[in-house]
Each structure stands twice: as structure tokens, then as C-alpha cells.
Design an enzyme around this catalytic site. Sequence first.
Site, PDB file in Angstrom:
ATOM      1  N   ASP A  41       2.841  11.360   2.256  1.00 45.11           N
ATOM      2  CA  ASP A  41       2.452  11.928   0.963  1.00 45.11           C
ATOM      3  C   ASP A  41       0.993  12.355   0.999  1.00 45.11           C
ATOM      4  O   ASP A  41       0.098  11.528   1.208  1.00 45.11           O
ATOM      5  CB  ASP A  41       2.665  10.841  -0.112  1.00 45.11           C
ATOM      6  CG  ASP A  41       2.381  11.321  -1.532  1.00 45.11           C
ATOM      7  OD1 ASP A  41       2.130  12.509  -1.736  1.00 45.11           O
ATOM      8  OD2 ASP A  41       2.411  10.454  -2.440  1.00 45.11           O
ATOM      9  N   GLY A  42       0.770  13.662   0.791  1.00 42.46           N
ATOM     10  CA  GLY A  42      -0.590  14.173   0.673  1.00 42.46           C
ATOM     11  C   GLY A  42      -0.903  15.243   1.690  1.00 42.46           C
ATOM     12  O   GLY A  42      -0.847  14.984   2.893  1.00 42.46           O
ATOM     13  N   ASP A  51       4.509  10.747  -9.549  1.00 44.70           N
ATOM     14  CA  ASP A  51       3.254  10.018  -9.330  1.00 44.70           C
ATOM     15  C   ASP A  51       2.752   9.422 -10.629  1.00 44.70           C
ATOM     16  O   ASP A  51       2.391  10.157 -11.555  1.00 44.70           O
ATOM     17  CB  ASP A  51       2.202  10.975  -8.767  1.00 44.70           C
ATOM     18  CG  ASP A  51       2.510  11.385  -7.346  1.00 44.70           C
ATOM     19  OD1 ASP A  51       2.570  10.492  -6.481  1.00 44.70           O
ATOM     20  OD2 ASP A  51       2.703  12.593  -7.099  1.00 44.70           O
ATOM     21  N   HIS A  53       6.300   6.683  -7.522  1.00 45.07           N
ATOM     22  CA  HIS A  53       5.147   6.193  -6.759  1.00 45.07           C
ATOM     23  C   HIS A  53       4.126   5.639  -7.754  1.00 45.07           C
ATOM     24  O   HIS A  53       3.463   6.409  -8.453  1.00 45.07           O
ATOM     25  CB  HIS A  53       4.588   7.369  -5.936  1.00 45.07           C
ATOM     26  CG  HIS A  53       3.311   7.076  -5.217  1.00 45.07           C
ATOM     27  ND1 HIS A  53       2.567   8.065  -4.600  1.00 45.07           N
ATOM     28  CD2 HIS A  53       2.637   5.917  -4.993  1.00 45.07           C
ATOM     29  CE1 HIS A  53       1.498   7.531  -4.051  1.00 45.07           C
ATOM     30  NE2 HIS A  53       1.510   6.230  -4.281  1.00 45.07           N
ATOM     31  N   SER A  91       6.540  16.751  -5.292  1.00 47.78           N
ATOM     32  CA  SER A  91       5.784  15.919  -6.228  1.00 47.78           C
ATOM     33  C   SER A  91       5.531  16.696  -7.513  1.00 47.78           C
ATOM     34  O   SER A  91       4.876  17.743  -7.510  1.00 47.78           O
ATOM     35  CB  SER A  91       4.447  15.506  -5.618  1.00 47.78           C
ATOM     36  OG  SER A  91       3.609  15.025  -6.652  1.00 47.78           O
ATOM     37  N   GLY A 120       3.528  18.449  -3.041  1.00 47.98           N
ATOM     38  CA  GLY A 120       3.268  18.924  -4.393  1.00 47.98           C
ATOM     39  C   GLY A 120       2.902  20.390  -4.377  1.00 47.98           C
ATOM     40  O   GLY A 120       3.719  21.270  -4.660  1.00 47.98           O
ATOM     41  N   MET A 138       0.783   4.188  -8.895  1.00 50.65           N
ATOM     42  CA  MET A 138      -0.647   4.013  -8.569  1.00 50.65           C
ATOM     43  C   MET A 138      -1.278   3.374  -9.789  1.00 50.65           C
ATOM     44  O   MET A 138      -2.125   3.971 -10.472  1.00 50.65           O
ATOM     45  CB  MET A 138      -1.270   5.382  -8.236  1.00 50.65           C
ATOM     46  CG  MET A 138      -0.847   5.898  -6.873  1.00 50.65           C
ATOM     47  SD  MET A 138      -1.121   7.686  -6.678  1.00 50.65           S
ATOM     48  CE  MET A 138       0.416   8.294  -7.347  1.00 50.65           C
ATOM     49  N   MET A 147      -0.108   7.394 -12.480  1.00 52.98           N
ATOM     50  CA  MET A 147      -1.535   7.074 -12.302  1.00 52.98           C
ATOM     51  C   MET A 147      -2.116   6.544 -13.603  1.00 52.98           C
ATOM     52  O   MET A 147      -1.835   7.106 -14.670  1.00 52.98           O
ATOM     53  CB  MET A 147      -2.299   8.329 -11.885  1.00 52.98           C
ATOM     54  CG  MET A 147      -1.738   8.989 -10.645  1.00 52.98           C
ATOM     55  SD  MET A 147      -2.647  10.496 -10.272  1.00 52.98           S
ATOM     56  CE  MET A 147      -1.882  10.975  -8.719  1.00 52.98           C
ATOM     57  N   GLY A 187      -3.386  18.505  -3.936  1.00 56.68           N
ATOM     58  CA  GLY A 187      -4.186  19.594  -3.383  1.00 56.68           C
ATOM     59  C   GLY A 187      -5.286  19.189  -2.425  1.00 56.68           C
ATOM     60  O   GLY A 187      -6.175  19.994  -2.136  1.00 56.68           O
ATOM     61  N   HIS A 221       9.649  13.318  -6.469  1.00 60.16           N
ATOM     62  CA  HIS A 221       8.566  12.339  -6.363  1.00 60.16           C
ATOM     63  C   HIS A 221       7.746  12.365  -7.650  1.00 60.16           C
ATOM     64  O   HIS A 221       7.255  13.416  -8.068  1.00 60.16           O
ATOM     65  CB  HIS A 221       7.697  12.705  -5.158  1.00 60.16           C
ATOM     66  CG  HIS A 221       6.628  11.724  -4.816  1.00 60.16           C
ATOM     67  ND1 HIS A 221       6.872  10.566  -4.095  1.00 60.16           N
ATOM     68  CD2 HIS A 221       5.304  11.718  -5.092  1.00 60.16           C
ATOM     69  CE1 HIS A 221       5.737   9.900  -3.937  1.00 60.16           C
ATOM     70  NE2 HIS A 221       4.761  10.581  -4.540  1.00 60.16           N
ATOM     71  N   MET A 275       0.138   7.270   2.943  1.00 59.02           N
ATOM     72  CA  MET A 275      -0.699   8.244   2.230  1.00 59.02           C
ATOM     73  C   MET A 275      -1.536   8.999   3.259  1.00 59.02           C
ATOM     74  O   MET A 275      -2.309   8.394   4.009  1.00 59.02           O
ATOM     75  CB  MET A 275      -1.649   7.542   1.251  1.00 59.02           C
ATOM     76  CG  MET A 275      -0.998   6.918   0.023  1.00 59.02           C
ATOM     77  SD  MET A 275      -0.001   8.032  -0.980  1.00 59.02           S
ATOM     78  CE  MET A 275      -1.191   9.286  -1.451  1.00 59.02           C
TER      79      MET A 275
HETATM   80  C1  DX5 Z   1      -1.556  11.818  -4.640  1.00 58.42           C
HETATM   81  C2  DX5 Z   1      -0.067  11.840  -4.875  1.00 58.42           C
HETATM   82  C3  DX5 Z   1       0.684  12.912  -4.200  1.00 58.42           C
HETATM   83  C4  DX5 Z   1       0.271  14.315  -4.566  1.00 58.42           C
HETATM   84  C5  DX5 Z   1       0.518  15.172  -3.378  1.00 58.42           C
HETATM   85  O1  DX5 Z   1      -2.069  10.641  -5.143  1.00 58.42           O
HETATM   86  O2  DX5 Z   1       0.496  10.596  -4.456  1.00 58.42           O
HETATM   87  O3  DX5 Z   1       2.094  12.736  -4.381  1.00 58.42           O
HETATM   88  O4  DX5 Z   1       0.982  14.839  -5.660  1.00 58.42           O
HETATM   89  O5  DX5 Z   1       0.051  16.446  -3.638  1.00 58.42           O
HETATM   90  P1  DX5 Z   1      -0.157  17.535  -2.495  1.00 58.42           P
HETATM   91  O6  DX5 Z   1       1.176  17.739  -1.818  1.00 58.42           O
HETATM   92  O7  DX5 Z   1      -0.629  18.716  -3.251  1.00 58.42           O
HETATM   93  O8  DX5 Z   1      -1.181  16.988  -1.534  1.00 58.42           O
HETATM   94 ZN    ZN Z   2       2.684  10.325  -4.484  1.00 62.22          ZN
END
Ligand code: DX5
Ligand code: ZN
Length: 220
Positions: free
Chosen positions: A179-180, A39, A70, A12, A201, A72, A41, A149, A37, A141
Amino acid sequence: MSLPRPIRIAPSLLAADFARLGEEVRAVAAAGADWLHLDIMDGHFVPNISFGPGLVKALRKHAAIPFDVHLMIAPADAYLAAFAEAGADLISLHPEAGPHLHRSLQTIRALGKKAGVVLNPATPVAAVETVLDLCDLVLVMSVNPGFGGQSFIRSQLAKIAALRAMIEASGREIALQVDGGVTAETARDCIAAGADVLVAGTAVFGARDYAAAIAAIRGS
Ligand code: DX5
Ligand code: ZN
């Protein structure tokens, strides 16, 4: 007995160095990332703002691996064409983004892209069941969306297992993504539960050696 499922790793970009994004994309692709990936937002659907289609387009020329976008954002429909044109290969969105998930998935497929549905930790498996025929990907998720993080939410493992059974019963090829909070440790549980695409990520971009981090998550 069925053959072991190939595991794909999707770093990510949210955890990358934003001042050197092109270089970061080239580095993870060279390190063995299967997908990238991205993200998206909007500061409304989730309490954080990341980047939009302009950045996706600018990064597209830096790697040939699939771009896994992805979303959001809410509503998402008005932006689907922009992300498709920017070079997304897969576009996933949350049922809560509304107003009509089935129509959004139809739109993504009509744009020639693969379509995915994302389930938040509190969103039940039933939210995707009636649109599974339009899905190329289901994303679980394992944190609440918005930030990298965070810690892996273990209750989502049962959801992954339930979705694996649903996907097998459908007889269609549908990727099952998590993811997460994915690390080399939590990845083992995700794979055992039936996931085959792992987003990471912090565990990739926070590591000194991207290739070693990707291999450790993959378990190879
Ligand atoms: C959160 C994102 C993830 C995020 C994951 O909303 O969708 O893709 O970047 O990050 P890590 O792997 O650090 O949990
Ligand atoms: Zn994501």
C-alpha cells in the site's frame, strides 16, 4: 514449480471523488477491482482525518466485492465491532496502535472477519512474526501512512520478500498486500518480491479509464 499466484487489486477510496462516493465504488467494482480498500484515519495516529464506520456502512450496498478496512487509528479496539457491523470483510491494524496486538486480532476473528497486520516503513518484519497464526493478511506500507499520492519507498521490497518467505514457511494462506505509491511500474517490483494484493489510490482513481488502470497494475 508452483503455479503463478493470482494478483488482486484493491483501489483505495481515499483518492476517489468524495462528492460521488457511491458512484465511485460502483465504477471500480465494474472496472475489475477485486477488493475495495478503505483508509480510516483519526488525525492522531496519522496526521489526516478520513471517514468512519458510518460511511463504510453507507457504501456497503454499492458493491459486492470484499471491503478491506485499513485502520490508522489509535486505540483501535473500541471501533472493531463498529467496522465489522458496517460491513468490513477484512480489518487490518498497526502494531503501534496498541495496546495488545494479539488481543485485537483475536477480537477481529471473533467478530467473524479476516484480520491483518500493517507494517509501517520503519516497522520490522519481526513485529508480525509472533502473531502470524492469527493473520489472514499482512500489509506492507510502501509510504508513511496518512496521505495518498506519495512516492513508493523501494527499501520495502526487501521486507515484502522476507514476509513472502515467512508466509510460505507458515504453510497458511495469508495475503501479502502492498500500500502506497503503487503504479503499473512499481507493481511489477512488488509482485516480483512476492506481493499478491496491490492497493492503489491515485493510480486508479486518478486515471480516466479505471478498467485500463486496474489491468495495467495487475499486469494483464
Ligand atoms: C496511505 C493509505 C493508502 C493511500 C494510497 O496512508 O494507506 O491506502 O490511499 O494512496 P496512493 O496509491 O495514492 O499512494
Ligand atoms: Zn491504506
